[in-house]
Design a protein around this motif. Structure first.
Motif, short mmCIF file in Angstrom:
data_model
loop_
_atom_site.label_atom_id
_atom_site.label_comp_id
_atom_site.label_asym_id
_atom_site.label_seq_id
_atom_site.Cartn_x
_atom_site.Cartn_y
_atom_site.Cartn_z
N THR A 196 0.20 3.07 3.48
CA THR A 196 0.63 2.50 4.76
C THR A 196 1.94 1.72 4.68
O THR A 196 2.55 1.44 5.70
N SER A 212 0.85 -1.18 0.00
CA SER A 212 0.00 0.00 0.00
C SER A 212 0.89 1.24 0.00
O SER A 212 1.81 1.36 0.82
N ILE A 267 -0.65 -5.53 0.51
CA ILE A 267 -2.02 -5.57 0.03
C ILE A 267 -2.34 -7.03 -0.22
O ILE A 267 -1.71 -7.66 -1.07
#
Length: 176
Positions: free
Chosen positions: A37, A34, A41
């Motif tokens: 973040t 991601s 994923i």
């Protein structure tokens, strides 16, 4: 959605989640992170559950929309077994397996094999048993009976020129 288990097979780590409605999801880390973040994923491979009447229903998503496997090492047989066995281990009674096969690129392996069996003059239950799902259920859970076949079809010639059903979508229920 709550992570309830992790399992590793052939170098792939599978994450098993249960949502608030009781449905199971199996996902894996396919190497994408991601941007927001920096965390992996997870890509969904399958979902399903055993209902109160003992019927497992679910869906595997092993291929992308172009018919290519999401990962060459991921196995649908392992994902399906993980879904069913997680439910059995949670105390659910596994009595039937309901599967819907639809026409479409990358998703119709069972349907194609089912229709081939019908074109070779097999009965609907015989054709269902010779699919990957039918053979897998017999091997892993001793499910040999086909108690329901219903779907949308057209009539096409079989190997002898007689009309036979050619399904574009079919629901099949297997039992022991």
């Amino acid at each position: 959605m709550q992570l309830i288990d992790k399992a590793t097979s052939k170098g792939i780590t599978y994450h098993v989640f249960r949502d608030e409605e009781g449905l199971l999801f199996v996902k894996f880390d396919n190497g994408h992170l991601s941007a927001a973040t920096g965390r992996p994923i997870l890509k969904q491979l399958g979902k399903g559950s055993i209902k109160d009447d003992g019927t497992f229903t679910g869906m595997l998503t092993m291929k992308d929309k172009h018919g290519h496997y999401l990962d060459p090492h991921v196995r649908g047989s392992y994902v399906l077994r993980l879904l069913i066995d997680t439910e059995i281990n949670a105390g659910k009674n596994f009595e039937r397996f309901k599967s819907t096969w639809v026409a479409g690129r990358g998703v119709s392996d069972n349907l194609d094999m089912f229709n081939q069996g019908l074109a070779q003059e097999l009965s609907e239950p015989e054709a269902a048993r010779q699919t990957w799902t039918g053979q897998w259920l017999k091997k892993n859970y001793n499910f040999e009976q086909v108690c329901h076949v219903k779907g949308q079809y057209t009539l096409t010639p079989n190997i002898n020129g007689s009309p036979c059903r050619h399904y574009t979508e079919v629901t099949v229920v297997f039992s022991p």
